[in-house]
Design a protein around this motif. Sequence first.
Motif, PDB file in Angstrom:
ATOM      1  N   ILE A 125       0.819  -1.216   0.000  1.00 12.61           N
ATOM      2  CA  ILE A 125       0.000   0.000   0.000  1.00 12.61           C
ATOM      3  C   ILE A 125       0.850   1.262   0.000  1.00 12.61           C
ATOM      4  O   ILE A 125       0.442   2.307  -0.476  1.00 12.61           O
ATOM      5  CB  ILE A 125      -1.014   0.021   1.164  1.00 12.61           C
ATOM      6  CG1 ILE A 125      -2.096   1.074   0.878  1.00 12.61           C
ATOM      7  CG2 ILE A 125      -0.329   0.265   2.497  1.00 12.61           C
ATOM      8  CD1 ILE A 125      -3.283   0.989   1.768  1.00 12.61           C
ATOM      9  N   ASN A 126       2.073   1.177   0.511  1.00 14.84           N
ATOM     10  CA  ASN A 126       2.892   2.389   0.613  1.00 14.84           C
ATOM     11  C   ASN A 126       3.686   2.695  -0.648  1.00 14.84           C
ATOM     12  O   ASN A 126       4.428   3.658  -0.681  1.00 14.84           O
ATOM     13  CB  ASN A 126       3.826   2.307   1.825  1.00 14.84           C
ATOM     14  CG  ASN A 126       4.990   1.356   1.617  1.00 14.84           C
ATOM     15  OD1 ASN A 126       5.047   0.660   0.618  1.00 14.84           O
ATOM     16  ND2 ASN A 126       5.890   1.324   2.564  1.00 14.84           N
ATOM     17  N   GLN A 127       3.534   1.917  -1.696  1.00 11.12           N
ATOM     18  CA  GLN A 127       4.298   2.134  -2.919  1.00 11.12           C
ATOM     19  C   GLN A 127       4.011   3.486  -3.567  1.00 11.12           C
ATOM     20  O   GLN A 127       4.854   4.018  -4.274  1.00 11.12           O
ATOM     21  CB  GLN A 127       4.043   1.004  -3.915  1.00 11.12           C
ATOM     22  CG  GLN A 127       4.596  -0.320  -3.445  1.00 11.12           C
ATOM     23  CD  GLN A 127       4.184  -1.480  -4.335  1.00 11.12           C
ATOM     24  OE1 GLN A 127       3.369  -1.336  -5.243  1.00 11.12           O
ATOM     25  NE2 GLN A 127       4.741  -2.641  -4.051  1.00 11.12           N
ATOM     26  N   SER A 128       2.852   4.040  -3.344  1.00  7.12           N
ATOM     27  CA  SER A 128       2.518   5.332  -3.943  1.00  7.12           C
ATOM     28  C   SER A 128       2.632   6.481  -2.945  1.00  7.12           C
ATOM     29  O   SER A 128       2.305   7.613  -3.267  1.00  7.12           O
ATOM     30  CB  SER A 128       1.122   5.289  -4.552  1.00  7.12           C
ATOM     31  OG  SER A 128       0.203   4.771  -3.640  1.00  7.12           O
ATOM     32  N   ALA A 129       3.141   6.197  -1.752  1.00  6.01           N
ATOM     33  CA  ALA A 129       3.281   7.237  -0.727  1.00  6.01           C
ATOM     34  C   ALA A 129       4.361   8.246  -1.120  1.00  6.01           C
ATOM     35  O   ALA A 129       5.355   7.893  -1.754  1.00  6.01           O
ATOM     36  CB  ALA A 129       3.642   6.602   0.617  1.00  6.01           C
ATOM     37  N   ASP A 130       4.144   9.488  -0.744  1.00  5.52           N
ATOM     38  CA  ASP A 130       5.172  10.509  -0.957  1.00  5.52           C
ATOM     39  C   ASP A 130       6.358  10.270  -0.029  1.00  5.52           C
ATOM     40  O   ASP A 130       7.502  10.414  -0.430  1.00  5.52           O
ATOM     41  CB  ASP A 130       4.603  11.911  -0.709  1.00  5.52           C
ATOM     42  CG  ASP A 130       3.615  12.317  -1.782  1.00  5.52           C
ATOM     43  OD1 ASP A 130       3.717  11.815  -2.923  1.00  5.52           O
ATOM     44  OD2 ASP A 130       2.739  13.141  -1.485  1.00  5.52           O
ATOM     45  N   ILE A 131       6.069   9.936   1.203  1.00  2.16           N
ATOM     46  CA  ILE A 131       7.103   9.664   2.202  1.00  2.16           C
ATOM     47  C   ILE A 131       6.721   8.387   2.924  1.00  2.16           C
ATOM     48  O   ILE A 131       5.575   8.204   3.319  1.00  2.16           O
ATOM     49  CB  ILE A 131       7.219  10.815   3.219  1.00  2.16           C
ATOM     50  CG1 ILE A 131       7.550  12.127   2.509  1.00  2.16           C
ATOM     51  CG2 ILE A 131       8.282  10.500   4.276  1.00  2.16           C
ATOM     52  CD1 ILE A 131       7.425  13.351   3.400  1.00  2.16           C
ATOM     53  N   TYR A 133       8.115   5.486   5.976  1.00  4.64           N
ATOM     54  CA  TYR A 133       9.052   5.127   7.039  1.00  4.64           C
ATOM     55  C   TYR A 133       8.857   3.659   7.381  1.00  4.64           C
ATOM     56  O   TYR A 133       7.740   3.157   7.367  1.00  4.64           O
ATOM     57  CB  TYR A 133       8.804   5.955   8.303  1.00  4.64           C
ATOM     58  CG  TYR A 133       9.166   7.408   8.157  1.00  4.64           C
ATOM     59  CD1 TYR A 133      10.430   7.867   8.490  1.00  4.64           C
ATOM     60  CD2 TYR A 133       8.234   8.326   7.694  1.00  4.64           C
ATOM     61  CE1 TYR A 133      10.774   9.205   8.361  1.00  4.64           C
ATOM     62  CE2 TYR A 133       8.562   9.670   7.558  1.00  4.64           C
ATOM     63  CZ  TYR A 133       9.824  10.100   7.890  1.00  4.64           C
ATOM     64  OH  TYR A 133      10.156  11.425   7.762  1.00  4.64           O
ATOM     65  N   THR A 134       9.953   3.002   7.716  1.00  2.00           N
ATOM     66  CA  THR A 134       9.904   1.622   8.177  1.00  2.00           C
ATOM     67  C   THR A 134      10.358   1.594   9.629  1.00  2.00           C
ATOM     68  O   THR A 134      11.397   2.178   9.965  1.00  2.00           O
ATOM     69  CB  THR A 134      10.836   0.727   7.326  1.00  2.00           C
ATOM     70  OG1 THR A 134      10.422   0.813   5.961  1.00  2.00           O
ATOM     71  CG2 THR A 134      10.781  -0.720   7.787  1.00  2.00           C
ATOM     72  N   ARG A 147      13.575   6.470   7.151  1.00  2.00           N
ATOM     73  CA  ARG A 147      12.883   7.024   5.987  1.00  2.00           C
ATOM     74  C   ARG A 147      13.289   6.269   4.729  1.00  2.00           C
ATOM     75  O   ARG A 147      14.454   6.028   4.487  1.00  2.00           O
ATOM     76  CB  ARG A 147      13.205   8.506   5.843  1.00  2.00           C
ATOM     77  CG  ARG A 147      12.433   9.169   4.719  1.00  2.00           C
ATOM     78  CD  ARG A 147      12.676  10.647   4.703  1.00  2.00           C
ATOM     79  NE  ARG A 147      12.023  11.226   3.548  1.00  2.00           N
ATOM     80  CZ  ARG A 147      11.610  12.473   3.487  1.00  2.00           C
ATOM     81  NH1 ARG A 147      11.795  13.267   4.522  1.00  2.00           N
ATOM     82  NH2 ARG A 147      11.039  12.929   2.417  1.00  2.00           N
ATOM     83  N   ASP A 148      12.296   5.902   3.938  1.00  2.00           N
ATOM     84  CA  ASP A 148      12.523   5.233   2.669  1.00  2.00           C
ATOM     85  C   ASP A 148      12.805   6.324   1.643  1.00  2.00           C
ATOM     86  O   ASP A 148      11.932   7.124   1.317  1.00  2.00           O
ATOM     87  CB  ASP A 148      11.281   4.424   2.296  1.00  2.00           C
ATOM     88  CG  ASP A 148      11.408   3.746   0.938  1.00  2.00           C
ATOM     89  OD1 ASP A 148      12.524   3.686   0.384  1.00  2.00           O
ATOM     90  OD2 ASP A 148      10.382   3.271   0.422  1.00  2.00           O
ATOM     91  N   GLU A 149      14.010   6.339   1.169  1.00  3.68           N
ATOM     92  CA  GLU A 149      14.400   7.348   0.167  1.00  3.68           C
ATOM     93  C   GLU A 149      14.177   6.778  -1.229  1.00  3.68           C
ATOM     94  O   GLU A 149      14.942   5.973  -1.711  1.00  3.68           O
ATOM     95  CB  GLU A 149      15.866   7.729   0.360  1.00  3.68           C
ATOM     96  CG  GLU A 149      16.177   8.345   1.707  1.00  3.68           C
ATOM     97  CD  GLU A 149      15.528   9.710   1.929  1.00  3.68           C
ATOM     98  OE1 GLU A 149      15.179  10.398   0.938  1.00  3.68           O
ATOM     99  OE2 GLU A 149      15.351  10.070   3.100  1.00  3.68           O
ATOM    100  N   ARG A 150      13.118   7.198  -1.865  1.00  2.00           N
ATOM    101  CA  ARG A 150      12.784   6.712  -3.206  1.00  2.00           C
ATOM    102  C   ARG A 150      12.923   7.809  -4.239  1.00  2.00           C
ATOM    103  O   ARG A 150      12.096   7.957  -5.130  1.00  2.00           O
ATOM    104  CB  ARG A 150      11.342   6.188  -3.217  1.00  2.00           C
ATOM    105  CG  ARG A 150      11.173   4.939  -2.419  1.00  2.00           C
ATOM    106  CD  ARG A 150       9.739   4.476  -2.476  1.00  2.00           C
ATOM    107  NE  ARG A 150       9.105   4.936  -1.265  1.00  2.00           N
ATOM    108  CZ  ARG A 150       7.854   5.328  -1.171  1.00  2.00           C
ATOM    109  NH1 ARG A 150       7.084   5.327  -2.197  1.00  2.00           N
ATOM    110  NH2 ARG A 150       7.350   5.719  -0.025  1.00  2.00           N
ATOM    111  N   GLY A 151      13.932   8.612  -4.104  1.00  2.00           N
ATOM    112  CA  GLY A 151      14.129   9.680  -5.055  1.00  2.00           C
ATOM    113  C   GLY A 151      13.198  10.863  -4.832  1.00  2.00           C
ATOM    114  O   GLY A 151      12.927  11.636  -5.720  1.00  2.00           O
ATOM    115  N   LEU A 152      12.675  10.984  -3.605  1.00  2.00           N
ATOM    116  CA  LEU A 152      11.767  12.091  -3.313  1.00  2.00           C
ATOM    117  C   LEU A 152      12.527  13.325  -2.898  1.00  2.00           C
ATOM    118  O   LEU A 152      13.537  13.291  -2.307  1.00  2.00           O
ATOM    119  CB  LEU A 152      10.805  11.670  -2.181  1.00  2.00           C
ATOM    120  CG  LEU A 152       9.929  10.471  -2.533  1.00  2.00           C
ATOM    121  CD1 LEU A 152       9.149  10.031  -1.304  1.00  2.00           C
ATOM    122  CD2 LEU A 152       8.979  10.827  -3.640  1.00  2.00           C
TER     123      LEU A 152
END
Length: 152
Positions: A125-131, A133-134, A147-152
């Motif tokens: 569900i979090n794949q489309s989240a802006d930010i 955290y795990t 924080r998951d850094e996905r190029g944001l």
Amino acid sequence: EKVGETKYKLESLVNQGLSYVFGNDLRIAIESAFKNNKTVFSLNIIKDGLSEGRASSFGGGVLAVVAILLRVSAIIITNSERFIFLDESSNFVSAQYQPALGNFLKQICGQLGFTIVLISHQETINQSADISYTAQGDPVDGIKFVRDERGL
């Protein structure tokens, strides 16, 4: 007249969300009746054009999505602050529908100006989240949030 207008607004947003997440064959209808000097509402789920009966007879995933969308609708109708905190609110939504729900929540944020904080154990569900955290660690030794850094 006011009840009819509010009912229409609720049904409209919820049905848009149900269609986005589950497909066009699923929608709700809110029915009202006047009993014992008050208006009573019930929620019917309609699948493939046929009434499936009261919401209580339907699966938890659909009800979870309906509950989230009713909260969004209530905030819009009452002109309240557009912030929602959802703690494990999507647990019963199966993995198959989690990405679509995440995408729809992102659209709500972008198009309607909402901030949604979602806590979930479902990673899809979090794949489309802006930010995102795990949580890492355990309650005894301490938990840290990364924080998951996905190029944001």
